[in-house]
Structure formats: C-alpha cells, structure tokens
Motif scaffolding. Structure first.
Motif, PDB file in Angstrom:
ATOM      1  N   THR A   1       0.619  -1.151  -0.074  1.00  0.00           N
ATOM      2  CA  THR A   1       0.103  -0.144  -0.107  1.00  0.00           C
ATOM      3  C   THR A   1       0.910   1.203  -0.049  1.00  0.00           C
ATOM      4  O   THR A   1       1.528   1.310   0.755  1.00  0.00           O
ATOM      5  CB  THR A   1      -0.871   0.028   1.111  1.00  0.00           C
ATOM      6  OG1 THR A   1      -1.688  -1.189   1.277  1.00  0.00           O
ATOM      7  CG2 THR A   1      -1.930   1.250   1.383  1.00  0.00           C
TER       8      THR A   1
ATOM      9  N   ASP B   1      -2.079   6.222   0.477  1.00  0.00           N
ATOM     10  CA  ASP B   1      -3.459   5.544   0.860  1.00  0.00           C
ATOM     11  C   ASP B   1      -3.534   5.018   2.347  1.00  0.00           C
ATOM     12  O   ASP B   1      -4.435   4.053   2.663  1.00  0.00           O
ATOM     13  CB  ASP B   1      -3.523   4.280  -0.127  1.00  0.00           C
ATOM     14  CG  ASP B   1      -3.768   4.816  -1.521  1.00  0.00           C
ATOM     15  OD1 ASP B   1      -4.270   5.809  -1.753  1.00  0.00           O
ATOM     16  OD2 ASP B   1      -3.121   4.204  -2.434  1.00  0.00           O
TER      17      ASP B   1
ATOM     18  N   ALA C   1      -6.318   2.875   4.245  1.00  0.00           N
ATOM     19  CA  ALA C   1      -7.335   3.739   4.667  1.00  0.00           C
ATOM     20  C   ALA C   1      -8.750   2.975   4.658  1.00  0.00           C
ATOM     21  O   ALA C   1      -9.558   2.984   5.334  1.00  0.00           O
ATOM     22  CB  ALA C   1      -7.712   4.747   3.672  1.00  0.00           C
ATOM     23  N   ASP C   2      -8.965   1.988   3.652  1.00  0.00           N
ATOM     24  CA  ASP C   2      -9.988   1.227   3.426  1.00  0.00           C
ATOM     25  C   ASP C   2     -10.348   0.064   4.738  1.00  0.00           C
ATOM     26  O   ASP C   2     -11.165  -0.723   4.767  1.00  0.00           O
ATOM     27  CB  ASP C   2     -10.278   0.668   2.182  1.00  0.00           C
ATOM     28  CG  ASP C   2      -9.279  -0.411   1.696  1.00  0.00           C
ATOM     29  OD1 ASP C   2      -8.030  -0.329   2.479  1.00  0.00           O
ATOM     30  OD2 ASP C   2      -9.317  -1.160   0.705  1.00  0.00           O
ATOM     31  N   CYS C   3      -9.264  -0.071   5.525  1.00  0.00           N
ATOM     32  CA  CYS C   3      -9.162  -1.124   6.619  1.00  0.00           C
ATOM     33  C   CYS C   3      -9.534  -0.302   7.837  1.00  0.00           C
ATOM     34  O   CYS C   3      -9.748  -1.163   8.828  1.00  0.00           O
ATOM     35  CB  CYS C   3      -7.850  -1.640   6.732  1.00  0.00           C
ATOM     36  SG  CYS C   3      -7.470  -2.748   5.137  1.00  0.00           S
TER      37      CYS C   3
ATOM     38  N   GLU D   1     -11.994   1.320   9.291  1.00  0.00           N
ATOM     39  CA  GLU D   1     -13.399   1.125   9.832  1.00  0.00           C
ATOM     40  C   GLU D   1     -13.326  -0.473  10.634  1.00  0.00           C
ATOM     41  O   GLU D   1     -14.147  -0.411  11.532  1.00  0.00           O
ATOM     42  CB  GLU D   1     -14.401   1.518   8.992  1.00  0.00           C
ATOM     43  CG  GLU D   1     -15.964   1.382   9.493  1.00  0.00           C
ATOM     44  CD  GLU D   1     -16.108   2.356  10.558  1.00  0.00           C
ATOM     45  OE1 GLU D   1     -16.990   2.190  11.612  1.00  0.00           O
ATOM     46  OE2 GLU D   1     -15.320   3.229  10.708  1.00  0.00           O
ATOM     47  N   ARG D   2     -12.855  -1.367   9.724  1.00  0.00           N
ATOM     48  CA  ARG D   2     -13.012  -2.696  10.197  1.00  0.00           C
ATOM     49  C   ARG D   2     -11.900  -2.663  11.468  1.00  0.00           C
ATOM     50  O   ARG D   2     -12.518  -3.643  12.503  1.00  0.00           O
ATOM     51  CB  ARG D   2     -12.299  -3.589   9.177  1.00  0.00           C
ATOM     52  CG  ARG D   2     -12.332  -4.805   9.616  1.00  0.00           C
ATOM     53  CD  ARG D   2     -13.564  -5.847   9.898  1.00  0.00           C
ATOM     54  NE  ARG D   2     -13.413  -7.044  10.503  1.00  0.00           N
ATOM     55  CZ  ARG D   2     -13.413  -8.300   9.635  1.00  0.00           C
ATOM     56  NH1 ARG D   2     -13.305  -8.338   8.582  1.00  0.00           N
ATOM     57  NH2 ARG D   2     -12.955  -9.285  10.574  1.00  0.00           N
TER      58      ARG D   2
ATOM     59  N   LEU E   1      -8.308  11.452   7.777  1.00  0.00           N
ATOM     60  CA  LEU E   1      -8.580   9.935   7.730  1.00  0.00           C
ATOM     61  C   LEU E   1      -8.150   9.242   9.106  1.00  0.00           C
ATOM     62  O   LEU E   1      -8.148   7.832   8.899  1.00  0.00           O
ATOM     63  CB  LEU E   1      -8.237   9.065   6.426  1.00  0.00           C
ATOM     64  CG  LEU E   1      -8.811   9.877   5.315  1.00  0.00           C
ATOM     65  CD1 LEU E   1      -8.129   9.020   4.032  1.00  0.00           C
ATOM     66  CD2 LEU E   1     -10.176   9.504   4.943  1.00  0.00           C
TER      67      LEU E   1
END
Length: 477
Positions: A243, A247, A442-444, A446-447, A471
């Motif tokens: 990554t 990001d 970044a897409d991880c 919230e999990r 973020l």
C-alpha cells in the motif's frame, strides 16, 4: 483552529551549529560495539524531544547555555558518545574515542507552549522545526534498507535547544541507535539533567561492557530466530508493504482502565496475571489482522522488543549491570495463522505473546549474537509482521535541567519503519492509559475500529473524535 494557524506559520531561527566536546580530557581509545548493538535495524539516528515550561525563578538563565554546559560535563562520563564509528572486517563496529564532540545548535521559535495544543502523545507538532537538521540520517520508510555508511565517521549525537517566546523550550536530540537503546539514552539524558542542576557526577555511573552481548568464540545459535526469517508458508503479499503511503491512514486508540478491564475479562482465569502490554498487544494485533483481511492460512506475526534489564537472575540467566547504556533487548515474535488468531478467544493471542517474551533469556540473546556473526548480520523479517515497542518505562521524562518535569518527553513520530509505539500516559481524569497509534490502508480503518470496539465493550466509549490527521480516528475509553 487558532493554534493550527500559529503552527502553520511557525518560524524557527537557528544559530550556527558547533561541536560540543567533553569538558575535560577523556581516554583516547577504541571500544567495540556488541553484536546486539550492531544489527542493520539499528543503523540510523532515533529522535526524541523534551518540552519544558518556563520558570520565572530562573531569571535570565538561558536554557540553551545550561544544557550545552551540562552536555559537555556528561560527555566526560559518557565519552564514547563524543567519538566516531568505524567499520572493521566482518562489519564489526568500533567507536574511536578522541573527544571529537557532538553537534549542537540553539534556536528560537515564535510560538508559546500552548500553541502546540495537546502534546501528551506523538506525533509532536511540527517536529521538523525542532530537529537539528533534516539531513541527519533517520530511519527510511518501511521496506527501504538502512545504510551503514550513513552513520560511519559522523557525530553520534545531534542536539537542538529551541527557546519559545513564553520562556519554555525544547531539547531535541538525534542519536545513533546502535550506541544506545531507549533506556540507555534516557539514562544519559537523566545524567545531563542532574549535572545541569548542580550534581558533581551522574547518580548512575555509566557502564560500557559491550562484551556481555557478543557472539561466542565458536558461534552456535541455539534458537531458530523466526524474527529474522520471513514466513515460509508460500503465501504471497503483504497488504501493508503493497500500500503506497498516500493510501495509508492513522488510527489512534487510548486504552484506559475500562478498556483494560474489558480485555482482561476476555482471557481465561489462568491468564489473569497478563500485563497491560500483553492485553493491549493482543487486542491490537488481532484487530489489525482481521482488518487487513489476511487469508485464514496466512502466517501472521507480532514482533516485540524485550528488555533484558531488571530481569531476575534465575529467569534471565545473567545480571545486566546497572548503568549499562547499550542495546540490551532482543526481538521475539509471536506467530500463528490468521484464522487461528481471529477465530479463537483473546486469551490465545495473550498466551502466544507471553510465551514469546519468556523465550528471551541471556542464552537467547547470545544466540542472536552468534547468528549475527555467522549470517553476516541479517535484517529482521517484515512480511505480515506487526512490530510493537513499549516505551512506557523508558524514562525519558527523568531529564530535568532545572525547569521542572517535561510537559512532553518522548519520540517525535508515532511509528518508525512499520513499528508502533505503546506509550503510557494519563487521561483527562488522571487515570493511566496506554496510547497506541497505528497506520493501516485507509479502507481497513473502519474494520479495525469495529474490531477494537468489539473487544472493549465492557464500558461505553467516553469520547470518540477525529484526530487532526486526515482519515484518522481517535477513541478513548
């Protein structure tokens, strides 16, 4: 918002850098680093900053002058820090001690302490302005090899003292990690503070004695040392390594008494004695692994730095002399497959962590030293490995130069080369809390947040807010 504007417009005026040599003559000799000191992961300058409020009783005393004078006195006792590194055959490192000196510069900043905002935890605001020189070799980004040549024949310590307009000041230092670990470095700066306050000598005499962590005459590693071997599971890829920085997002949690109680309630009674570190590390490792979405069969690891100081003789196998200021820790890993880590209870992760820590004995550290010599000083493994370092008890806050305890004392950044720091502090109610700040795609984010919350649901969150970083999330319990 006003503080943010002030920081954006911060201007620091630096003076002319100069060398500070020991205040008196010191031995001229060459002293060798240990084989624990001399690892590729140590070939850089680490950065620490101390922040102090002004004291009207100090009158016209200039903190930069006071620190510089005490630094010169401390170098009489810690004279190898005033030397220069030299490489010998076999990548062996020695310090040539001839009183060459450390770099020092004083500066002035047009801000007050209160303009810095909340400085209990890193990253320190606008830290680049309080650091001696951005050209000093610090840890490069994750995945970029460290370069030994960058620290050879260079000053081992760089110091900048910055006066603030409110009468407060900062002391920021960059030191070669291969010379001292965090505890050893804190010991040195405690000595500088004692001398600044009028002591005739440091309360803890420094001890070099690097030979205690050298390889044996006939090197023979007695442990497999997975911390230096990449996983052999045949699985490709590491989400973190693949990554790009743009990001990545920063995710912050502070684990207070409620969160610790909730985590402790999730482990079996037999693990009730688990330390705060064990509980938080297990929670963060498991939550991070779930968030990154590794396949059930992927091997995942938690790498820890375990300090040899203060260990019982019958457990560790050797007493580390008081005053030893070299690197006195070893890396160890807890490892399992992602499916086991995320599918079993928290006590399973805690058990892996405590077992990994228990492995670090004197024999284990001699085995690391033997491996360093036999294998040409290998680098630590990174693939699917989450590195943590507990700075809660390093002792950086013991550096007092006569202006009282520091407002902040610790690292300037919240992560180095993919490793995360655990830092102990106080919450708004004055209770102990452990601050953990990690970087994730970044897409991880919230999990990860949901996983941590699920493990700390004994109490409702007291506060949850966005941090100043884009973020990023900060939550307190």
């Amino acid at each position: 918002m006003a503080a943010r504007v002030v920081l954006d417009e911060l201007k620091v005026r630096r003076g002319t850098p100069s060398l500070v040599a020991p205040a008196r003559a010191t031995p001229r000799e060459s002293v060798a680093l240990s084989d624990i000191d001399n690892q590729p992961v140590m070939w850089f300058y680490s950065t620490v900053i101390h922040l102090y409020r002004g004291d009207p009783s100090k009158g016209l005393v200039d903190p930069a002058v006071a620190v510089r004078a005490a630094l010169a006195e401390a170098l009489v006792h810690y004279y190898p820090l005033a030397g220069r590194l030299r490489e010998e055959a076999g990548r062996r490192l020695v310090v040539d001690c001839a009183g060459q000196g450390v770099m020092f510069v004083e500066a002035d900043a047009d801000i007050a302490i209160d303009d810095l905002g909340d400085v209990r935890y890193p990253p320190f605001p606008r830290s680049e302005e309080f650091i001696y020189d951005d050209r000093v070799y610090r840890a490069p980004p994750h995945g970029v090899p460290l370069v030994l040549a960058a620290i050879i024949n260079q000053p081992l310590l760089y110091v900048q003292v910055t006066r603030l307009k409110c009468g407060g000041f900062t002391v920021c230092h960059q030191s070669a990690h291969c010379i001292s670990d965090a505890t050893g470095l804190a010991q040195f700066w405690k000595a500088v503070g004692e001398l600044a306050r009028g002591a005739r000598a440091p309360s803890v005499p420094p001890v070099w004695a690097r030979e205690i962590f050298n390889a044996r005459q006939q090197p023979l590693p007695s442990f497999p040392h997975d911390e230096y071997r990449e996983p052999a599971d045949g699985c490709d890829g590491d989400r973190i390594a693949s990554t790009p920085p743009r990001d990545m997002a920063r995710v912050q949690f502070s684990f207070g008494p409620g969160a610790i109680a909730a985590l402790r309630s999730r482990v079996a009674p037999g693990a009730a004695s688990a330390s705060r570190f064990d509980l938080v590390a297990a929670c963060v490792w498991r939550s991070r692994t779930a968030a990154l979405g590794y396949a059930p069969g992927d091997e995942v690891r938690l790498m820890m730095a375990v300090n040899a100081r203060g260990r019982r003789m019958d457990v560790f196998g050797r007493e580390i002399p008081a005053g030893y200021y070299g690197n006195a820790f070893a890396f160890t890993v807890a490892r399992c497959v992602a499916g086991e880590l995320c599918g079993r209870d928290l006590g399973y992760a805690v058990g892996l962590i405590t077992a990994a820590k228990t492995r670090v004995t004197y024999e284990y550290m001699r085995s690391v030293a033997d491996m360093m010599v036999l294998e040409g000083r290998p680098v630590i493994a990174r693939k699917r490995t989450f590195g943590v370092s507990d700075l809660s008890h390093a002792g950086f806050d013991e550096a007092e130069f006569g202006w009282g305890k520091p407002v902040y004392s610790g690292v300037t950044m919240d992560a180095y080369r993919g490793a995360t720091f655990f830092i102990r502090g106080k919450n708004e109610e004055g209770e102990d809390e452990t601050f953990v700040d990690i970087y994730l795609p970044a897409d991880c984010m919230e999990r990860y947040r949901k996983e941590v919350l699920a493990l700390t649901t004994k109490l409702e969150p007291l506060m949850e807010k966005a941090s100043s970083a884009p973020l990023a999330l900060r939550a307190r319990y």
